[in-house]
Design an enzyme around this catalytic site. Structure first.
Site, mmCIF file in Angstrom:
data_model
loop_
_atom_site.group_PDB
_atom_site.id
_atom_site.type_symbol
_atom_site.label_atom_id
_atom_site.label_comp_id
_atom_site.label_asym_id
_atom_site.label_seq_id
_atom_site.Cartn_x
_atom_site.Cartn_y
_atom_site.Cartn_z
ATOM 1 N N ASP A 21 0.845 -1.204 0.000
ATOM 2 C CA ASP A 21 0.000 0.000 0.000
ATOM 3 C C ASP A 21 0.874 1.245 0.000
ATOM 4 O O ASP A 21 2.030 1.195 0.436
ATOM 5 C CB ASP A 21 -0.895 0.021 1.246
HETATM 6 N N1 URA Z 1 -1.229 -5.966 3.884
HETATM 7 C C1 URA Z 1 -1.748 -4.712 3.879
HETATM 8 O O1 URA Z 1 -2.798 -4.475 4.454
HETATM 9 N N2 URA Z 1 -1.075 -3.757 3.214
HETATM 10 C C2 URA Z 1 0.115 -3.969 2.603
HETATM 11 O O2 URA Z 1 0.691 -3.034 2.031
HETATM 12 C C3 URA Z 1 0.636 -5.266 2.626
HETATM 13 C C4 URA Z 1 -0.044 -6.245 3.277
#
Ligand code: URA
Length: 238
Positions: A107
Site C-alpha cells: 500500500d
Molecule cells: N497488507 C496490507 O494491508 N497492506 C500492505 O501493504 C501489505 C499487506
C-alpha cells in the site's frame, strides 16, 4: 561457446534507449567497455562478466534484473500512479526502460522490503499462490495486542468479502502495540483487514522479510540494490 553481442545491442537491451540512440552515444565516445573506450557500435563482446560505463556511470551487464528496494511511505507500487510518486521513480531510467515490475504491491502508506524484476518466470514464481512465499510484516496497532488477539490471528479470522477464514502462519509480540505477523498469502490489504477483524487498527506497516530474505539494516528508506546470489537462494530455496 560464450555468448557475444555487438555493443549497440548490448546497450539497447540493458535499457539505454533505442538502437539509434545507443549508436549515437557509442560514436560520441560516451561508452567504455571493460575499462576501455569503444566507439564502434558493431564491436562484439562476451556478455559474461561484462562491465561498461555510460557517460562515466558504471554498469554490469545483467541478462535479467533482480532488485530489492526499501519502499518509502507515500509512494505507489504502480507505473501509472494516481496520488503519489511511483516507486519506479527511485530507480535509474535504464531499469525502468527494461520493464521491471514489482512483485506484489505494498500500500502507499506501507514501507519495507519489495522485490523488483524483469524476469517473468521469477515474478510468477514469487507471486503465485501455489508457491506460498511467506512474508513477515511489522505491524504497529492503535490498541494494545493481547494474547487472545494473537490466538485469533493464528486460529484464523473472517475477512469481509472472503468466504473462508484466514490465519497468520506466525505472530510474535514485539511490544505492547507491535507484532510481527507472518503470512502465506498476499491478499488485498490483508494485514489491515486481519487486524480490523480483531477490532484493532493498523497505524504503521512495514514488510521486514520475504521468504528467508530479511530487509537489510543498511538498505535505507528509498534505496535499492541488486539481489546477490545469496539473496536469491534465500528466496528460491523457500
Ligand atoms: N497488507 C496490507 O494491508 N497492506 C500492505 O501493504 C501489505 C499487506
Amino acid at each position: 561457446m560464450a555468448k557475444k553481442l555487438d555493443l549497440e545491442r548490448i546497450l539497447k537491451n540493458q535499457g539505454f534507449g533505442s538502437r539509434k540512440l545507443c549508436r549515437i552515444m557509442i560514436i560520441n565516445e560516451e561508452i567504455t567497455v571493460n575499462g576501455e573506450l569503444c566507439d564502434d557500435p558493431d564491436t562484439e563482446f562476451e556478455l559474461e562478466n561484462l562491465t561498461f560505463t555510460v557517460k562515466g556511470e558504471a554498469w554490469e551487464y545483467k541478462e535479467k534484473s533482480y532488485l530489492m528496494m526499501h519502499k518509502p511511505s507515500n509512494y505507489e507500487c504502480s507505473h501509472k500512479t494516481q496520488h503519489h510518486p511511483t516507486i519506479y521513480s527511485l530507480l535509474p531510467f535504464p531499469l525502468v526502460e527494461r520493464g521491471v515490475q514489482c512483485i506484489g504491491r505494498l500500500d502507499e502508506d506501507t514501507t519495507g522490503l519489495i522485490l523488483i524484476s524483469d524476469d517473468g518466470q521469477f515474478i510468477h514464481k514469487m507471486s503465485s499462490p501455489k508457491h506460498k512465499v511467506s512474508k513477515v510484516y511489522e505491524v504497529l496497532c492503535k490498541h494494545p495486542i493481547v494474547e487472545a488477539n494473537i490466538n485469533a490471528l493464528l486460529g484464523g479470522v473472517k475477512l469481509i468479502d472472503e468466504d473462508e477464514t484466514i490465519a497468520a502462519l506466525a505472530v510474535t509480540q514485539i511490544s505492547e502495540r507491535t507484532i510481527h505477523m507472518t503470512l502465506a498469502e498476499g491478499k488485498y490489504h490483508q494485514v489491515k483487514r486481519m487486524v480490523a477483524a480483531i477490532s484493532n487498527r493498523v497505524e504503521g506497516l512495514k514488510r521486514v522479510q520475504i521468504g528467508d530474505l530479511i530487509l537489510p539494516d543498511d538498505l535505507k528508506v528509498g534505496q535499492w540494490r541488486w539481489l546477490s546470489t545469496d539473496d536469491m537462494m534465500k528466496l528460491i530455496a523457500v
